[in-house]
Write a protein that holds these residues in place. Structure first.
Motif, PDB file in Angstrom:
ATOM      1  N   MET A   1      35.129  45.599  36.377  1.00 46.58           N
ATOM      2  CA  MET A   1      35.193  45.140  37.900  1.00 46.58           C
ATOM      3  C   MET A   1      34.471  43.602  37.998  1.00 46.58           C
ATOM      4  O   MET A   1      33.423  43.538  38.111  1.00 46.58           O
ATOM      5  N   LYS A   2      35.567  42.665  38.395  1.00 49.56           N
ATOM      6  CA  LYS A   2      34.854  41.460  38.415  1.00 49.56           C
ATOM      7  C   LYS A   2      34.730  40.940  40.074  1.00 49.56           C
ATOM      8  O   LYS A   2      33.887  40.140  40.224  1.00 49.56           O
ATOM      9  N   TYR A   3      35.705  41.583  40.827  1.00 50.09           N
ATOM     10  CA  TYR A   3      35.763  41.017  42.376  1.00 50.09           C
ATOM     11  C   TYR A   3      35.287  42.156  43.227  1.00 50.09           C
ATOM     12  O   TYR A   3      34.848  41.745  44.348  1.00 50.09           O
ATOM     13  N   PHE A   4      35.149  43.352  42.876  1.00 47.80           N
ATOM     14  CA  PHE A   4      34.654  44.201  43.587  1.00 47.80           C
ATOM     15  C   PHE A   4      33.482  45.149  43.290  1.00 47.80           C
ATOM     16  O   PHE A   4      32.937  45.263  42.069  1.00 47.80           O
TER      17      PHE A   4
ATOM     18  N   LEU B   1      43.431  46.107  41.384  1.00 51.83           N
ATOM     19  CA  LEU B   1      42.739  45.202  42.493  1.00 51.83           C
ATOM     20  C   LEU B   1      42.305  43.900  42.058  1.00 51.83           C
ATOM     21  O   LEU B   1      42.585  42.980  42.541  1.00 51.83           O
ATOM     22  N   ASP B   2      41.632  43.884  40.775  1.00 53.39           N
ATOM     23  CA  ASP B   2      41.167  42.564  40.096  1.00 53.39           C
ATOM     24  C   ASP B   2      42.359  41.767  40.116  1.00 53.39           C
ATOM     25  O   ASP B   2      42.441  40.430  40.091  1.00 53.39           O
ATOM     26  N   ARG B   3      43.439  42.206  39.395  1.00 47.77           N
ATOM     27  CA  ARG B   3      44.640  41.441  38.938  1.00 47.77           C
ATOM     28  C   ARG B   3      45.312  40.976  40.141  1.00 47.77           C
ATOM     29  O   ARG B   3      45.823  39.724  40.341  1.00 47.77           O
ATOM     30  N   ILE B   4      45.489  41.685  41.273  1.00 48.14           N
ATOM     31  CA  ILE B   4      45.859  41.388  42.537  1.00 48.14           C
ATOM     32  C   ILE B   4      45.023  40.220  43.152  1.00 48.14           C
ATOM     33  O   ILE B   4      45.791  39.407  43.732  1.00 48.14           O
ATOM     34  N   ARG B   5      44.110  40.472  43.165  1.00 51.35           N
ATOM     35  CA  ARG B   5      43.016  39.381  43.657  1.00 51.35           C
ATOM     36  C   ARG B   5      43.255  38.101  43.044  1.00 51.35           C
ATOM     37  O   ARG B   5      43.524  37.016  43.563  1.00 51.35           O
ATOM     38  N   GLU B   6      43.374  38.150  41.606  1.00 44.81           N
ATOM     39  CA  GLU B   6      43.616  36.816  40.931  1.00 44.81           C
ATOM     40  C   GLU B   6      45.175  36.470  41.198  1.00 44.81           C
ATOM     41  O   GLU B   6      45.429  35.136  41.236  1.00 44.81           O
ATOM     42  N   ARG B   7      46.108  37.076  41.360  1.00 48.53           N
ATOM     43  CA  ARG B   7      47.394  36.731  41.543  1.00 48.53           C
ATOM     44  C   ARG B   7      47.213  35.958  42.700  1.00 48.53           C
ATOM     45  O   ARG B   7      48.082  34.846  42.960  1.00 48.53           O
ATOM     46  N   PHE B   8      46.741  36.250  43.998  1.00 51.00           N
ATOM     47  CA  PHE B   8      46.886  35.835  45.227  1.00 51.00           C
ATOM     48  C   PHE B   8      45.861  34.860  45.686  1.00 51.00           C
ATOM     49  O   PHE B   8      45.782  34.148  46.465  1.00 51.00           O
TER      50      PHE B   8
END
Length: 137
Positions: A1-4, A44-51
């Motif tokens: 969990m990097k961003y949340f 969620l972390d992957r979506i956060r990084e993508r956008f």
């Protein structure tokens, strides 16, 4: 969990406004926390990084009482820690729908729902069987 954080994924303004303690039942807490971690790590972390913008979580985990209050279905994945609803700050409706379709194309998920009137995306992840359901409401 990097961003949340788990706290962020369990926060609910509706719960606070209605004096609901939005925590999982003790006997299910470990599995729900694990599911939330899996959801973040796989999506969620992957979506956060993508956008490359923060995601505002409007609904994550919901206890049974909160789920009933907000009109959630009886078997809601929110109650299992497998789903969140979110939006990207600064995104227009057109950008949100474009993000929705990009997520649908490039990510492994169980359900992906875009709520046009609210401008939010619901996404879920199941460790056992991702159905790749894509819905616009």
């Amino acid at each position: 969990m990097k961003y949340f954080t788990l706290r962020e994924l369990m926060h609910s303004t509706v719960a606070l406004q209605n004096d609901i303690v939005n925590l999982p039942p003790h006997r299910e807490a470990g599995e729900i926390y694990f599911n939330l971690t899996v959801l973040v790590d796989n999506l969620l972390d992957r979506i956060r990084e993508r956008f490359a913008v923060p995601m505002i979580i409007t609904s994550g985990y919901r206890c049974e009482r909160l789920n009933k209050l907000v009109g959630g279905v009886d078997n809601s994945q929110h109650m299992k820690g497998e789903a969140v609803d979110f939006w990207f700050p600064g995104f227009s409706q057109k950008e949100m729908i474009a993000a929705f379709f990009e997520i649908a194309e490039d990510f492994d998920f169980d359900q992906l729902i875009y709520y046009k009137k609210k401008g939010i995306i619901h996404i879920s992840y199941s460790r056992n069987n991702n159905r790749h359901q894509v819905i616009i409401k």
